[in-house]
Design a protein around this motif. Structure first.
Motif: not given
Length: 274
Positions: A1-11
């Motif tokens: 799973m991509l760890n990103s501060i720009n996009t939060n798929p879970g949220a």
């Protein structure tokens, strides 16, 4: 799973689910507040249109019931006048029979004649005054009355039954006597007039029964239409109440899930700690 501060798929997923729950909750609350599962065309256009048409039919039947009830009252007044007129005819026959006695002196004969003439004149008054809302079924100039029969403008007709002197085969000048022999001839006339009056009252009674039956049917029809509309648009409040409890719980869990999902990017900070 991509760890990103720009996009939060879970949220984003949690937010989508929460919005869906909120939409369902709004719908359920609206149904509970209005008592209807279909309150406007937006809820279900086809069913809403059908319900509106049936509601219009039911409402229009109020005018039909008012018309038929006026008809009932008009006939009731006519029947009351008819009862009075038949009583007067029986009394007139009694007076004519008494006056036909050749042993009576002239004073007694004149007294019976005066009573007979007075009773005759009362028939005219009773027939002319038998009106409801200015309408009569028994007056000399009475005409058939037409009342509403259904929501499409159909008619229920009640034929007039004139009970004045002319309608009974009598007249002011011809229905009297001055001698015992003339009084005797009045007996058969009174019998014939009485038979005519009772036949006409029987016809009015039949019309009244038919009108009462139709009025009862209209009431049942209106109740059936109202019940049908209710089946189409009314909400099952017991079901909606249970669903409300479920959705409120689901909403609370959705808020918690969104909160947890929003905390995920913060875990990236731990990677930069020395």
């Amino acid at each position: 799973m991509l760890n990103s501060i720009n996009t939060n798929p879970g949220a984003l997923l949690a937010l989508q689910n929460l919005n869906a729950t909120n939409t369902e909750l709004t719908t359920t609350q609206s149904r509970i507040n209005t008592g209807k599962k279909i309150a406007n065309a937006k809820d279900n256009g086809a069913i809403w249109s059908m319900a509106k048409m049936q509601s219009a039919s039911s409402s229009s039947l109020n005018a039909v019931k008012d018309s038929l009830q006026r008809g009932q009252s008009t006939i009731d007044v006519a029947l009351a006048a008819g009862d009075t007129i038949t009583d007067l005819l029986m009394k007139m026959k009694e007076k004519a029979l008494a006056a036909s006695d050749t042993s009576l002196n002239s004073t007694s004969l004149k007294a019976l004649k005066a009573d007979f003439d007075s009773l005759r004149d009362q028939i005219t008054k009773a027939a002319e005054n038998a009106k409801f809302n200015g309408v009569s079924l028994v007056a000399g100039s009475a005409k058939p009355l037409v009342f509403l029969a259904n929501a499409d403008g159909g008619n229920f007709t009640v034929n007039a039954q004139t009970l004045g002197l002319q309608g009974l085969g009598l007249s002011t000048t011809g229905t009297t006597f001055t001698t015992a022999a003339e009084a005797g001839s009045m007996i058969s006339k009174m019998t014939a007039a009485l038979l005519t009056a009772t036949n006409k009252l029987s016809a009015l009674g039949t019309a009244s029964t038919g009108l009462d039956t139709h009025l009862t049917f209209i009431g049942k029809l209106q109740d059936s239409l109202d019940a049908g509309v209710g089946n189409l648009v009314d909400a099952d409040l017991a079901k909606e109440s249970a669903k409300l409890q479920s959705l409120q719980t689901k909403q609370q869990l959705g808020v918690q899930a969104l909160s947890i999902a929003n905390q995920s990017p913060q875990s990236i900070l731990s990677l930069f700690k020395g």
